[in-house]
Write a protein that holds these residues in place. Structure first.
Motif, mmCIF file in Angstrom:
data_model
loop_
_atom_site.group_PDB
_atom_site.id
_atom_site.type_symbol
_atom_site.label_atom_id
_atom_site.label_comp_id
_atom_site.label_asym_id
_atom_site.label_seq_id
_atom_site.Cartn_x
_atom_site.Cartn_y
_atom_site.Cartn_z
ATOM 1 N N MET A 203 0.828 -1.175 0.169
ATOM 2 C CA MET A 203 0.168 0.022 -0.069
ATOM 3 C C MET A 203 0.958 1.289 0.040
ATOM 4 S SD MET A 203 -2.700 1.474 2.917
ATOM 5 C CE MET A 203 -4.242 0.507 2.266
ATOM 6 N N PRO A 204 0.833 2.218 -1.039
ATOM 7 C CA PRO A 204 1.474 3.452 -1.038
ATOM 8 C C PRO A 204 0.837 4.269 0.194
ATOM 9 C CG PRO A 204 0.618 2.842 -3.154
ATOM 10 C CD PRO A 204 0.087 1.773 -2.355
ATOM 11 N N TYR A 205 1.837 4.974 0.969
ATOM 12 C CA TYR A 205 1.551 5.641 2.243
ATOM 13 C C TYR A 205 2.270 6.999 1.920
ATOM 14 C CZ TYR A 205 -0.155 1.891 4.903
ATOM 15 O OH TYR A 205 -0.770 0.730 5.507
ATOM 16 N N LEU A 206 1.815 8.010 2.576
ATOM 17 C CA LEU A 206 2.825 9.189 2.668
ATOM 18 C C LEU A 206 4.060 9.072 3.663
ATOM 19 C CD1 LEU A 206 0.084 11.821 3.449
ATOM 20 C CD2 LEU A 206 1.566 11.568 1.256
ATOM 21 N N ALA A 207 5.112 9.456 3.415
ATOM 22 C CA ALA A 207 6.172 9.046 4.079
ATOM 23 C C ALA A 207 5.903 9.515 5.695
ATOM 24 C CB ALA A 207 7.412 9.708 3.451
ATOM 25 N N LEU B 51 -14.304 6.288 -10.230
ATOM 26 C CA LEU B 51 -13.650 6.483 -11.479
ATOM 27 C C LEU B 51 -12.534 7.711 -11.544
ATOM 28 C CD1 LEU B 51 -16.200 5.304 -14.133
ATOM 29 C CD2 LEU B 51 -14.342 4.057 -13.388
ATOM 30 N N ASP B 52 -13.288 8.855 -10.695
ATOM 31 C CA ASP B 52 -12.728 10.105 -10.745
ATOM 32 C C ASP B 52 -11.857 10.544 -9.552
ATOM 33 O OD1 ASP B 52 -14.130 10.565 -13.173
ATOM 34 O OD2 ASP B 52 -15.821 11.718 -12.209
ATOM 35 N N GLN B 53 -12.340 9.826 -8.330
ATOM 36 C CA GLN B 53 -11.919 10.477 -7.166
ATOM 37 C C GLN B 53 -10.764 9.628 -6.555
ATOM 38 O OE1 GLN B 53 -12.658 13.541 -6.046
ATOM 39 N NE2 GLN B 53 -13.956 13.899 -7.817
ATOM 40 N N LEU B 54 -11.001 8.212 -6.748
ATOM 41 C CA LEU B 54 -9.851 7.433 -6.226
ATOM 42 C C LEU B 54 -8.482 7.726 -7.218
ATOM 43 C CD1 LEU B 54 -11.910 3.902 -5.844
ATOM 44 C CD2 LEU B 54 -11.016 5.564 -3.820
ATOM 45 N N PRO B 55 -8.642 7.892 -8.420
ATOM 46 C CA PRO B 55 -7.537 8.270 -8.946
ATOM 47 C C PRO B 55 -6.798 9.361 -8.440
ATOM 48 C CG PRO B 55 -8.969 7.269 -10.607
ATOM 49 C CD PRO B 55 -9.552 7.503 -9.161
ATOM 50 N N LYS B 56 -7.639 10.295 -8.120
ATOM 51 C CA LYS B 56 -7.052 11.651 -7.548
ATOM 52 C C LYS B 56 -6.583 11.512 -6.472
ATOM 53 C CE LYS B 56 -10.350 15.028 -9.672
ATOM 54 N NZ LYS B 56 -11.220 16.119 -9.465
ATOM 55 N N ILE B 57 -6.826 10.747 -5.530
ATOM 56 C CA ILE B 57 -6.390 10.303 -4.292
ATOM 57 C C ILE B 57 -4.884 9.864 -4.236
ATOM 58 C CG2 ILE B 57 -6.490 8.925 -2.236
ATOM 59 C CD1 ILE B 57 -9.711 9.028 -2.248
ATOM 60 N N ALA B 58 -4.878 8.805 -5.336
ATOM 61 C CA ALA B 58 -3.652 8.036 -5.477
ATOM 62 C C ALA B 58 -2.477 9.026 -6.119
ATOM 63 C CB ALA B 58 -3.801 7.131 -6.715
ATOM 64 N N ARG B 59 -2.955 10.046 -7.183
ATOM 65 C CA ARG B 59 -2.010 11.156 -7.537
ATOM 66 C C ARG B 59 -1.524 11.887 -6.363
ATOM 67 N NH1 ARG B 59 -5.844 11.127 -11.855
ATOM 68 N NH2 ARG B 59 -6.779 13.125 -11.235
ATOM 69 N N ARG C 19 1.499 14.303 -1.058
ATOM 70 C CA ARG C 19 0.742 15.221 -0.479
ATOM 71 C C ARG C 19 -0.558 14.459 0.427
ATOM 72 N NH1 ARG C 19 1.682 17.670 -5.432
ATOM 73 N NH2 ARG C 19 -0.047 16.833 -6.126
ATOM 74 N N PRO C 20 -1.027 14.932 1.465
ATOM 75 C CA PRO C 20 -2.265 14.278 1.887
ATOM 76 C C PRO C 20 -3.606 14.827 0.861
ATOM 77 C CG PRO C 20 -1.138 15.729 3.503
ATOM 78 C CD PRO C 20 -0.582 15.951 2.033
ATOM 79 N N ALA C 21 -4.408 13.953 1.036
ATOM 80 C CA ALA C 21 -5.751 14.173 -0.159
ATOM 81 C C ALA C 21 -6.603 14.230 1.048
ATOM 82 C CB ALA C 21 -6.162 13.026 -0.642
ATOM 83 N N ASN C 22 -6.968 15.789 1.110
ATOM 84 C CA ASN C 22 -8.318 15.953 2.029
ATOM 85 C C ASN C 22 -9.696 15.502 1.296
ATOM 86 O OD1 ASN C 22 -7.485 17.736 4.297
ATOM 87 N ND2 ASN C 22 -5.954 18.163 2.777
ATOM 88 N N LEU C 23 -10.471 14.934 2.224
ATOM 89 C CA LEU C 23 -11.769 14.248 1.496
ATOM 90 C C LEU C 23 -12.943 14.773 1.952
ATOM 91 C CD1 LEU C 23 -10.551 10.384 1.377
ATOM 92 C CD2 LEU C 23 -10.120 12.324 -0.175
ATOM 93 N N GLN D 156 -15.279 15.327 7.053
ATOM 94 C CA GLN D 156 -14.126 15.408 6.200
ATOM 95 C C GLN D 156 -13.014 14.931 7.245
ATOM 96 O OE1 GLN D 156 -13.196 19.502 4.524
ATOM 97 N NE2 GLN D 156 -15.175 20.157 5.652
ATOM 98 N N VAL D 157 -12.115 14.131 6.219
ATOM 99 C CA VAL D 157 -11.065 13.466 6.673
ATOM 100 C C VAL D 157 -9.840 13.687 5.828
ATOM 101 C CG1 VAL D 157 -12.529 11.619 7.693
ATOM 102 C CG2 VAL D 157 -11.754 11.287 5.267
ATOM 103 N N VAL D 158 -8.532 13.053 6.039
ATOM 104 C CA VAL D 158 -7.287 13.197 5.474
ATOM 105 C C VAL D 158 -6.762 11.780 4.902
ATOM 106 C CG1 VAL D 158 -5.004 13.977 5.284
ATOM 107 C CG2 VAL D 158 -6.586 15.198 6.680
ATOM 108 N N ALA D 159 -6.816 11.510 3.775
ATOM 109 C CA ALA D 159 -6.312 10.371 3.199
ATOM 110 C C ALA D 159 -4.779 10.291 3.141
ATOM 111 C CB ALA D 159 -6.781 9.915 1.728
ATOM 112 N N TYR D 160 -4.102 9.335 3.779
ATOM 113 C CA TYR D 160 -2.689 9.247 3.403
ATOM 114 C C TYR D 160 -2.120 7.971 3.131
ATOM 115 C CZ TYR D 160 -3.101 6.474 7.950
ATOM 116 O OH TYR D 160 -3.405 5.258 8.787
ATOM 117 N N GLY D 161 -2.864 6.964 2.684
ATOM 118 C CA GLY D 161 -2.468 5.718 2.221
ATOM 119 C C GLY D 161 -3.696 4.945 1.422
ATOM 120 N N TYR D 162 -3.329 4.185 0.282
ATOM 121 C CA TYR D 162 -4.253 3.472 -0.562
ATOM 122 C C TYR D 162 -3.556 2.268 -1.105
ATOM 123 C CZ TYR D 162 -1.790 4.783 -4.840
ATOM 124 O OH TYR D 162 -0.730 4.871 -5.475
ATOM 125 N N SER D 163 -4.745 1.361 -1.239
ATOM 126 C CA SER D 163 -4.396 0.052 -1.910
ATOM 127 C C SER D 163 -5.566 -0.507 -2.786
ATOM 128 C CB SER D 163 -3.908 -1.225 -0.924
ATOM 129 O OG SER D 163 -4.965 -1.515 -0.226
#
Length: 235
Positions: free
Chosen positions: A1-5, A125-133, A139-143, A161-168
């Motif tokens: 899973m990619p994470y923010l360092a 289709l739109d938001q999950l790729p934005k989070i990954a980018r 950078r954190p992804a504020n959701l 509202q939350v902050v995304a910092y990792g995804y898989s």
């Protein structure tokens, strides 16, 4: 899973819960020559301000303040969070986006080629790729989490509202790890959804402390210098 360092809610999130006294102002401003003005009710939550503050601190490579209880309205940290709350609303466009999503069906509707895309396809289709980018760029992804379907604008206060910092993504299941201001120091908070049928209603499984999610989007975020309220630097 990619994470923010090095990002974990237990180290980079605020160490107190989004639990404020009922009747305390959600936003305080000194307006000359009128004086101090108070707006809103912090008892409804300041999650957006807390999420933006956590992102500011991470990008500035600063630890969060050591406070474990929410500060009072005269405290610099409260003032910072309340200002960032207003920023998180991105008035008027941000509010309009919440309202639009709250009044969008869960699944796609219509007959091709005229199709109104539902919340599921917008999220998958739109938001999950934005989070990954965002996360891949460090950078954190504020959701913005949409939890209601209502024509009543006041119902938007039930969104979160939350902050995304990792995804898989494993097979068809996407998982997003988040800092939830309602659950301080919790590193196990996730959002999961099946991405295999984006045009259909999709159940979102979440351990975020809020109503069940219908969908979510990346908020419009611009960083601010948190030096006035920050803890020590980290490297």
């Amino acid at each position: 899973m990619p994470y923010l360092a090095r990002f974990l809610p237990s180290t980079h999130g605020l160490h107190f819960a989004n639990a404020w006294p009922r009747g305390a102002p959600g936003f305080v401003a000194d307006v000359a020559p009128v004086g101090r003005l108070r707006f809103g009710d912090a008892g409804n939550g300041l999650c957006g301000g807390m999420a933006f503050t956590a992102s500011d601190l991470y990008l500035a490579k600063r630890r969060p303040p050591a406070d474990t209880t929410p500060p009072g309205e005269d405290h610099p940290l409260f003032r910072y969070i309340s200002n960032r709350l207003m920023d998180s609303f991105d008035i008027p466009l941000g509010i309009l986006k919440y309202y639009s999503w709250a009044n969008t069906p869960d699944a796609d509707t219509g007959i091709p080629p005229i199709v109104w895309r539902g919340i599921a396809s917008r999220t998958i289709l739109d938001q999950l790729p934005k989070i990954a980018r965002e996360i891949d760029a460090g950078r954190p992804a504020n959701l913005g989490l949409v939890t209601v379907r209502s024509l009543d604008p006041s119902a938007l206060g039930q969104c979160h509202q939350v902050v995304a910092y990792g995804y898989s993504k494993r097979a068809r299941i996407a998982t997003v790890r988040v800092y939830d201001p309602n659950l301080p120091d919790r590193d196990d908070v996730t959002i999961k959804l099946d991405t295999s049928h984006p045009s259909e209603e999709t159940t979102i499984s979440s351990t975020v402390d809020c109503r069940p999610l219908r969908g979510f989007f990346v908020s419009s975020y611009s960083r601010r210098d948190p030096a006035a309220i920050a803890g020590p630097r980290w490297r």
